[in-house]
Design a protein around this motif. Structure first.
Motif, mmCIF file in Angstrom:
data_model
loop_
_atom_site.group_PDB
_atom_site.id
_atom_site.type_symbol
_atom_site.label_atom_id
_atom_site.label_comp_id
_atom_site.label_asym_id
_atom_site.label_seq_id
_atom_site.Cartn_x
_atom_site.Cartn_y
_atom_site.Cartn_z
ATOM 1 N N SER A 159 0.804 3.668 -3.347
ATOM 2 C CA SER A 159 0.187 4.981 -3.164
ATOM 3 C C SER A 159 1.203 6.129 -3.224
ATOM 4 N N GLN A 203 -5.828 6.637 -6.076
ATOM 5 C CA GLN A 203 -4.519 6.009 -5.913
ATOM 6 C C GLN A 203 -4.299 4.925 -6.973
ATOM 7 N N ARG A 204 -5.336 4.148 -7.254
ATOM 8 C CA ARG A 204 -5.224 3.108 -8.289
ATOM 9 C C ARG A 204 -4.986 3.731 -9.654
ATOM 10 N N LEU A 223 -6.608 0.489 -1.760
ATOM 11 C CA LEU A 223 -6.279 1.822 -2.261
ATOM 12 C C LEU A 223 -7.553 2.534 -2.698
ATOM 13 N N THR A 224 -7.505 3.850 -2.711
ATOM 14 C CA THR A 224 -8.634 4.613 -3.254
ATOM 15 C C THR A 224 -8.603 4.515 -4.779
ATOM 16 N N ILE A 245 0.844 -1.202 0.000
ATOM 17 C CA ILE A 245 0.000 0.000 0.000
ATOM 18 C C ILE A 245 0.878 1.251 0.000
#
Length: 127
Positions: free
Chosen positions: A37, A99-100, A95-96, A33
């Protein structure tokens, strides 16, 4: 681009145990993560993979029918943080969306630069 094959025992990601079960799922997820990110760190790690794991990179990135982004992200997390593919796949869903999207943009950029490099059209100046 011509598809290039290498036997799995020559893949550097196999030697790094990327496909093994996680040793510590929670810490590997956390490390993945953190890297996924961080676009700048991810760019460096993905670029390092394409340089230091030439057999695996060539085998995976010349297969345009596969999810090259996913492989590159998993390989970067393994190379940089020692995370397994399983832990990185699990981390991806934490991840949001933003972020992805950013991680996918980094992967697309690294894949394009790798293709340019192997096809002999690497730019003299990188902007």
């Amino acid at each position: 681009m011509r598809r290039i094959y290498h036997p799995y025992y020559k893949w550097e990601d196999v030697a790094a145990k990327m496909y093994e079960p996680p040793f510590d799922l929670q810490s590997e997820e956390t490390a993945s993560i953190e890297l996924l990110s961080n676009p700048d760190g991810l760019l460096d790690a993905m670029t390092d993979v394409t340089i230091n794991w030439p057999n695996a990179t060539e085998h995976q990135l010349t297969n345009q029918e596969s999810n090259r982004r996913a492989w590159l992200g998993q390989a970067a997390c393994c190379f940089f943080a020692g995370s397994t593919a399983y832990a990185t796949k699990s981390a991806w869903w934490k991840l949001t969306i933003d972020q992805r999207d950013a991680a996918n943009d980094v992967a697309d950029n690294v894949i394009l630069k790798w293709e340019e490099r192997v096809n002999g059209v690497e730019a003299l100046f990188i902007i």
